[in-house]
Design a protein around this motif. Structure first.
Motif, PDB file in Angstrom:
ATOM      1  N   CYS A 182      -2.979   0.544 -11.665  1.00  0.00           N
ATOM      2  CA  CYS A 182      -3.593   0.012 -10.453  1.00  0.00           C
ATOM      3  C   CYS A 182      -5.090   0.280 -10.513  1.00  0.00           C
ATOM      4  N   GLY A 183      -5.881  -0.743 -10.364  1.00  0.00           N
ATOM      5  CA  GLY A 183      -7.337  -0.613 -10.382  1.00  0.00           C
ATOM      6  C   GLY A 183      -7.958  -0.510  -9.007  1.00  0.00           C
ATOM      7  N   ARG A 184      -7.121  -0.460  -7.975  1.00  0.00           N
ATOM      8  CA  ARG A 184      -7.622  -0.372  -6.602  1.00  0.00           C
ATOM      9  C   ARG A 184      -6.972   0.822  -5.901  1.00  0.00           C
ATOM     10  N   VAL A 185      -7.548   1.985  -6.126  1.00  0.00           N
ATOM     11  CA  VAL A 185      -7.033   3.227  -5.559  1.00  0.00           C
ATOM     12  C   VAL A 185      -8.168   3.889  -4.780  1.00  0.00           C
ATOM     13  N   THR A 186      -7.861   4.429  -3.599  1.00  0.00           N
ATOM     14  CA  THR A 186      -8.877   5.152  -2.837  1.00  0.00           C
ATOM     15  C   THR A 186      -8.512   6.634  -2.744  1.00  0.00           C
ATOM     16  N   TYR A 187      -9.542   7.430  -2.710  1.00  0.00           N
ATOM     17  CA  TYR A 187      -9.451   8.893  -2.619  1.00  0.00           C
ATOM     18  C   TYR A 187     -10.234   9.285  -1.379  1.00  0.00           C
ATOM     19  N   VAL A 188      -9.583   9.975  -0.469  1.00  0.00           N
ATOM     20  CA  VAL A 188     -10.281  10.552   0.670  1.00  0.00           C
ATOM     21  C   VAL A 188     -10.027  12.048   0.605  1.00  0.00           C
ATOM     22  N   GLY A 189     -11.067  12.793   0.276  1.00  0.00           N
ATOM     23  CA  GLY A 189     -10.956  14.238   0.147  1.00  0.00           C
ATOM     24  C   GLY A 189     -11.668  14.927   1.287  1.00  0.00           C
ATOM     25  N   LYS A 190     -10.993  15.896   1.895  1.00  0.00           N
ATOM     26  CA  LYS A 190     -11.569  16.634   3.016  1.00  0.00           C
ATOM     27  C   LYS A 190     -11.619  18.111   2.659  1.00  0.00           C
ATOM     28  N   ALA A 237       1.815  18.324  -3.635  1.00  0.00           N
ATOM     29  CA  ALA A 237       2.074  17.141  -2.805  1.00  0.00           C
ATOM     30  C   ALA A 237       2.693  17.609  -1.504  1.00  0.00           C
ATOM     31  N   ILE A 238       2.195  17.075  -0.392  1.00  0.00           N
ATOM     32  CA  ILE A 238       2.712  17.476   0.917  1.00  0.00           C
ATOM     33  C   ILE A 238       3.154  16.254   1.704  1.00  0.00           C
ATOM     34  N   THR A 239       4.017  16.472   2.653  1.00  0.00           N
ATOM     35  CA  THR A 239       4.460  15.400   3.535  1.00  0.00           C
ATOM     36  C   THR A 239       3.527  15.322   4.718  1.00  0.00           C
ATOM     37  N   SER A 240       3.515  14.191   5.387  1.00  0.00           N
ATOM     38  CA  SER A 240       2.593  13.995   6.509  1.00  0.00           C
ATOM     39  C   SER A 240       2.847  14.990   7.629  1.00  0.00           C
ATOM     40  N   GLY A 241       4.043  15.509   7.747  1.00  0.00           N
ATOM     41  CA  GLY A 241       4.352  16.483   8.784  1.00  0.00           C
ATOM     42  C   GLY A 241       3.680  17.827   8.560  1.00  0.00           C
ATOM     43  N   ARG A 242       3.234  18.100   7.332  1.00  0.00           N
ATOM     44  CA  ARG A 242       2.601  19.381   7.018  1.00  0.00           C
ATOM     45  C   ARG A 242       1.086  19.313   7.034  1.00  0.00           C
ATOM     46  N   LEU A 243       0.505  18.167   7.315  1.00  0.00           N
ATOM     47  CA  LEU A 243      -0.957  18.065   7.299  1.00  0.00           C
ATOM     48  C   LEU A 243      -1.564  18.986   8.343  1.00  0.00           C
ATOM     49  N   ARG A 244      -2.589  19.705   7.926  1.00  0.00           N
ATOM     50  CA  ARG A 244      -3.297  20.583   8.852  1.00  0.00           C
ATOM     51  C   ARG A 244      -4.329  19.784   9.632  1.00  0.00           C
ATOM     52  N   VAL A 253       0.850  -1.183   0.000  1.00  0.00           N
ATOM     53  CA  VAL A 253       0.000   0.000   0.000  1.00  0.00           C
ATOM     54  C   VAL A 253       0.889   1.237   0.000  1.00  0.00           C
ATOM     55  N   SER A 254       0.632   2.135  -0.937  1.00  0.00           N
ATOM     56  CA  SER A 254       1.382   3.394  -0.947  1.00  0.00           C
ATOM     57  C   SER A 254       0.381   4.543  -0.960  1.00  0.00           C
ATOM     58  N   ALA A 255       0.720   5.613  -0.254  1.00  0.00           N
ATOM     59  CA  ALA A 255      -0.199   6.737  -0.131  1.00  0.00           C
ATOM     60  C   ALA A 255       0.527   8.043  -0.405  1.00  0.00           C
ATOM     61  N   GLU A 256      -0.230   9.003  -0.865  1.00  0.00           N
ATOM     62  CA  GLU A 256       0.280  10.360  -1.061  1.00  0.00           C
ATOM     63  C   GLU A 256      -0.817  11.330  -0.674  1.00  0.00           C
ATOM     64  N   THR A 257      -0.417  12.505  -0.252  1.00  0.00           N
ATOM     65  CA  THR A 257      -1.375  13.531   0.139  1.00  0.00           C
ATOM     66  C   THR A 257      -1.154  14.765  -0.726  1.00  0.00           C
ATOM     67  N   ILE A 258      -2.259  15.310  -1.202  1.00  0.00           N
ATOM     68  CA  ILE A 258      -2.243  16.496  -2.057  1.00  0.00           C
ATOM     69  C   ILE A 258      -3.111  17.554  -1.387  1.00  0.00           C
ATOM     70  N   GLU A 259      -2.629  18.770  -1.389  1.00  0.00           N
ATOM     71  CA  GLU A 259      -3.377  19.882  -0.811  1.00  0.00           C
ATOM     72  C   GLU A 259      -3.658  20.904  -1.900  1.00  0.00           C
ATOM     73  N   THR A 260      -4.943  21.280  -2.036  1.00  0.00           N
ATOM     74  CA  THR A 260      -5.333  22.354  -2.952  1.00  0.00           C
ATOM     75  C   THR A 260      -5.776  23.534  -2.091  1.00  0.00           C
ATOM     76  N   ALA A 261      -6.280  24.574  -2.723  1.00  0.00           N
ATOM     77  CA  ALA A 261      -6.746  25.742  -1.974  1.00  0.00           C
ATOM     78  C   ALA A 261      -7.867  25.390  -1.003  1.00  0.00           C
ATOM     79  N   ASN A 262      -8.701  24.408  -1.369  1.00  0.00           N
ATOM     80  CA  ASN A 262      -9.877  24.107  -0.555  1.00  0.00           C
ATOM     81  C   ASN A 262      -9.980  22.667  -0.066  1.00  0.00           C
TER      82      ASN A 262
END
Length: 126
Positions: free
Chosen positions: A50-58, A117-124, A25-34
């Protein structure tokens, strides 16, 4: 003695299998304006598509989130990675390889935001 070895294998084989699959399992986090978006690929490492990808948008303002299933988009000629596609009824979410988020309702583009793309340390935390 053979029974003990078989029992040990029987007990530990599922544990080793879970550990092996967890590393795929590999994950990445992307931050947009909203939005903050976490994309997780649930495929073997090294697979181009890969046909098995999940998106969790907040939503950064409201805190509401959505979870979608999708797949990678790859060039049909070179299999080069182009981005991701996720569907939610009549809505299609695309994130390209430059982190551009686009949301369509049918064929109409209703949202477009450039992401980073952001690192986990920058997550708000909200």
């Amino acid at each position: 003695m053979l029974v003990k070895k078989s029992l040990v294998i029987f007990i530990f084989l599922p544990i080793f299998t879970i550990i092996a699959h967890a590393s795929n399992v590999s994950a990445e986090t992307i931050e947009t304006a909203n939005f903050q978006i976490k994309i997780t690929r649930h495929c073997e490492e090294g697979n181009v598509s890969c046909g098995r990808v999940t998106y969790v948008g907040k939503n950064s303002t409201t805190g509401k989130s959505i979870r979608l299933n999708g797949k990678t988009i790859n060039s049909s000629y070179s299999y080069r990675f182009l981005g991701y596609e996720f569907r939610n009824g009549k809505y299609t979410y695309y994130i390209d390889n430059n982190n551009l988020l686009q949301v369509y309702r049918g064929r109409e583009l209703i949202l477009q935001e450039q992401g980073t793309a952001i690192t986990s340390g920058r997550l708000r935390q909200r």
